[in-house]
Write a protein that holds these residues in place. Structure first.
Motif, PDB file in Angstrom:
ATOM      1  N   LEU A   1      74.533  -9.304 -27.008  1.00 47.79           N
ATOM      2  CA  LEU A   1      73.985  -7.958 -27.185  1.00 47.79           C
ATOM      3  C   LEU A   1      73.585  -7.716 -28.631  1.00 47.79           C
ATOM      4  N   VAL A   2      74.416  -8.166 -29.577  1.00 43.99           N
ATOM      5  CA  VAL A   2      74.078  -8.039 -30.996  1.00 43.99           C
ATOM      6  C   VAL A   2      72.805  -8.822 -31.303  1.00 43.99           C
ATOM      7  N   ALA A   3      72.707 -10.021 -30.752  1.00 40.89           N
ATOM      8  CA  ALA A   3      71.523 -10.854 -30.989  1.00 40.89           C
ATOM      9  C   ALA A   3      70.267 -10.200 -30.434  1.00 40.89           C
ATOM     10  N   MET A   4      70.402  -9.548 -29.305  1.00 42.97           N
ATOM     11  CA  MET A   4      69.232  -8.966 -28.651  1.00 42.97           C
ATOM     12  C   MET A   4      68.792  -7.667 -29.311  1.00 42.97           C
ATOM     13  N   THR A   5      69.748  -6.788 -29.612  1.00 41.08           N
ATOM     14  CA  THR A   5      69.401  -5.471 -30.168  1.00 41.08           C
ATOM     15  C   THR A   5      69.151  -5.525 -31.667  1.00 41.08           C
ATOM     16  N   LYS A   6      69.728  -6.551 -32.329  1.00 40.60           N
ATOM     17  CA  LYS A   6      69.639  -6.679 -33.787  1.00 40.60           C
ATOM     18  C   LYS A   6      70.335  -5.520 -34.520  1.00 40.60           C
ATOM     19  N   VAL A   7      71.214  -4.803 -33.821  1.00 35.02           N
ATOM     20  CA  VAL A   7      72.065  -3.793 -34.460  1.00 35.02           C
ATOM     21  C   VAL A   7      73.332  -4.503 -34.899  1.00 35.02           C
ATOM     22  N   ARG A   8      73.481  -4.705 -36.207  1.00 32.37           N
ATOM     23  CA  ARG A   8      74.547  -5.575 -36.712  1.00 32.37           C
ATOM     24  C   ARG A   8      75.747  -4.819 -37.275  1.00 32.37           C
ATOM     25  N   SER A   9      75.714  -3.507 -37.246  1.00 30.67           N
ATOM     26  CA  SER A   9      76.797  -2.719 -37.842  1.00 30.67           C
ATOM     27  C   SER A   9      78.110  -2.896 -37.083  1.00 30.67           C
ATOM     28  N   ARG A  10      79.164  -3.233 -37.821  1.00 33.42           N
ATOM     29  CA  ARG A  10      80.484  -3.363 -37.185  1.00 33.42           C
ATOM     30  C   ARG A  10      81.029  -1.997 -36.780  1.00 33.42           C
ATOM     31  N   TYR A  11      80.512  -0.937 -37.416  1.00 34.24           N
ATOM     32  CA  TYR A  11      80.987   0.403 -37.070  1.00 34.24           C
ATOM     33  C   TYR A  11      80.481   0.846 -35.703  1.00 34.24           C
ATOM     34  N   VAL A  12      79.360   0.278 -35.267  1.00 32.48           N
ATOM     35  CA  VAL A  12      78.884   0.530 -33.911  1.00 32.48           C
ATOM     36  C   VAL A  12      79.894  -0.016 -32.905  1.00 32.48           C
ATOM     37  N   VAL A  13      80.352  -1.253 -33.137  1.00 29.48           N
ATOM     38  CA  VAL A  13      81.329  -1.858 -32.230  1.00 29.48           C
ATOM     39  C   VAL A  13      82.677  -1.151 -32.348  1.00 29.48           C
ATOM     40  N   ALA A  14      83.013  -0.690 -33.562  1.00 29.05           N
ATOM     41  CA  ALA A  14      84.247   0.089 -33.722  1.00 29.05           C
ATOM     42  C   ALA A  14      84.167   1.378 -32.896  1.00 29.05           C
ATOM     43  N   THR A  15      82.978   1.981 -32.853  1.00 30.17           N
ATOM     44  CA  THR A  15      82.779   3.162 -32.012  1.00 30.17           C
ATOM     45  C   THR A  15      83.005   2.800 -30.551  1.00 30.17           C
ATOM     46  N   GLY A  16      82.497   1.620 -30.152  1.00 32.96           N
ATOM     47  CA  GLY A  16      82.763   1.140 -28.799  1.00 32.96           C
ATOM     48  C   GLY A  16      84.256   0.967 -28.549  1.00 32.96           C
ATOM     49  N   GLY A  17      84.993   0.491 -29.563  1.00 35.24           N
ATOM     50  CA  GLY A  17      86.441   0.374 -29.439  1.00 35.24           C
ATOM     51  C   GLY A  17      87.105   1.723 -29.234  1.00 35.24           C
ATOM     52  N   GLY A  18      86.623   2.744 -29.965  1.00 38.45           N
ATOM     53  CA  GLY A  18      87.144   4.099 -29.779  1.00 38.45           C
ATOM     54  C   GLY A  18      86.866   4.616 -28.377  1.00 38.45           C
ATOM     55  N   ILE A  19      85.660   4.314 -27.860  1.00 35.81           N
ATOM     56  CA  ILE A  19      85.315   4.733 -26.502  1.00 35.81           C
ATOM     57  C   ILE A  19      86.244   4.066 -25.486  1.00 35.81           C
TER      58      ILE A  19
END
Length: 482
Positions: free
Chosen positions: A322-340
């Motif tokens: 997903l990171v490779a496809m979207t090119k959104v590399r921010s770890r804070y995005v995934v941290a937000t996913g962790g919060g969700i």
């Protein structure tokens, strides 16, 4: 006077954040984080869905186990992305329940009655603690992962995940009467087409969340088709908490502990490969320090998870795609996913909304996600000096061995059950073969030169010693500036 402007320019460059450390606007942070959750959700809840009934849990207790897995996956993901002290890779790295432990845990729980889960949890805790201690030593294996090895392993990660997407596309349950029906496969194909069309037609932020939009569109279309199940929402509680030791205090049995320690080594091997793949994709190659922190987060998350009725935590390769496809590399995005994920674990109703996405719809999107991982591996192999006959043989043999569990699932049926933990993982077997052959062909018994080091292990060969080529990224600060 001539020096001053250059100093200011250098200072500005030094202050620029790497894309991995950037924060995004709140809406974009939430939606892209939710997209990661949607991509991994089925992978997180599948192991407890399998293990629960296998150890004698009813539907309600199995649902509790699923919520606990979401909650602990969120904790492990936050440890990985945000980190503290020397814990966490601090990359956009998602952690969840490892599939590698499903079969051994079912074997451990057989005939144990009410003690099944306490014995399993006790073994996972010990394996997590041992893995945490071993992390600083295990991470040194990074020097044995040059492009010829990492490219092979990344390709195997993607290829090994594709059967999961194919299974989802057929419906996910081989015993179901509609498994492999034209309806299920048709929905998977339609979702795949929608995702590809959205990626082609949309621009900017909407293009980056094409997977999420494709999943929403596929789910809406699936409602009139009749493959969307609303039962989970009807029976879900609004609030729930995975109370510690819900199934009893952990118990510690030697045989179970040994089995889980083997699984932990497998998970650490796969996580190392995933971190190397992700580091390559985001333009921050994973060195020993990063891998050590990542393995510590994996193993600490695994040790903590059983306290809240969760299982062993490891990297989720589908999110690398997903990171490779979207090119959104921010770890804070995934941290937000962790919060969700944590919120979903605390709110069963919210978790059931995500569960509305039918598996065929998820399978269609998964083909793109997992295929992207394989494509990243092929890109890495393109830099591995395959014109050298030895490197071609390394890739050929490693991929061949790694594909055995996929192409011939019963190939190792006569082997001892404990060995199957490793042998049934094409990623692990392919990785071991790639490392061994790389050492044999590129090091032992030959004199190394700078030409020979291209694509080889490079142990003791200066900058070639296991570090992958670092892609140039606008605004990236050179490693020597840190």
């Amino acid at each position: 006077m001539a020096v001053k402007p250059r100093f200011r320019k250098d200072a500005v460059a030094a202050d620029e954040k790497h894309p991995v450390d950037e924060t995004l606007p709140p809406l974009k942070m939430f939606t892209t984080g939710l997209q990661h959750v949607a991509a991994m959700y089925a992978g997180v809840v599948a192991p407890p869905m399998i293990i629960g009934p296998a150890v004698g849990l009813d539907a309600k207790e199995t649902a509790f186990l699923m919520g606990a897995s979401l909650f602990t996956a969120g904790i492990a993901t936050l440890l990985q992305t945000l980190g503290f002290w020397k814990i966490g890779a601090k990359l956009p790295f998602v952690n969840g329940v490892s599939f590698a432990g499903v079969t051994p845990m079912i074997a451990i729980g057989k005939g144990q009655g009410d003690d099944a889960l306490p014995i399993i949890f006790g073994a996972v805790i010990v394996a997590g603690v041992i893995g945490f201690v071993l992390a600083p030593y295990f991470c040194k294996l990074v020097r044995f992962f040059p492009p010829v090895v990492t490219g092979t392993v990344i390709t195997l990660i993607g290829v090994s995940l594709l059967p999961v997407a194919f299974n989802w596309s057929q419906g996910g349950n081989a015993k179901a009467p509609d498994y492999g029906s034209m309806t299920n496969i048709g929905m998977a194909g339609l979702t795949l087409v929608i995702v590809l069309a959205l990626r082609k037609l949309l621009r900017g932020f909407l293009q980056q969340i094409a997977i999420l939009l494709g999943l929403v569109a596929g789910t809406l279309i699936a409602i009139p088709v009749g493959i969307t199940n609303f039962d989970a929402i009807k029976s879900a509680d609004i609030v729930g908490f995975p109370a510690p030791f819900h199934f009893g205090a952990p118990q510690f049995e030697i045989a179970a502990i040994i089995s889980m320690c083997i699984v932990m080594l497998v998970c650490m091997t796969e996580s190392t490969a995933d971190m190397l793949a992700l580091g390559k994709i985001v333009g921050r190659p994973a060195d020993e320090k990063v891998i050590e922190g990542g393995l510590r987060a994996d193993t600490l998350g695994s040790a903590i998870s059983p306290l809240f009725n969760g299982f062993m935590a490891s990297a989720f390769a589908q999110n690398v795609g997903l990171v490779a496809m979207t090119k959104v590399r921010s770890r804070y995005v995934v941290a937000t996913g962790g919060g969700i994920l944590i919120l979903l674990g605390l709110c069963p109703v919210a978790a059931s909304v995500i569960a509305l996405v039918p598996l065929p719809v998820l399978g269609g999107a998964g083909i793109v996600l997992f295929g992207t991982v394989a494509a990243s591996g092929i890109q890495t192999l393109a830099t591995a000096a395959l014109e050298k006959g030895e490197n071609t043989l390394i890739v050929a043999a490693s991929v061949g061995v790694g594909l055995i569990p996929i192409a011939a699932p019963g190939f190792y049926h006569a082997f001892p059950e404990d060995l199957l933990v490793v042998l049934d993982s094409g990623i692990s077997t392919g990785c071991v073969v790639a490392i061994a052959l790389n050492l044999a062909f590129n090091h032992f018994g030959r004199q190394e030169s700078s030409d020979d080091d291209e694509g080889g292990v490079g142990v003791g060969s200066g900058s070639g010693s296991g570090e992958m080529a670092k892609p140039e990224i606008p605004g990236q600060v050179p490693a020597t500036a840190h």
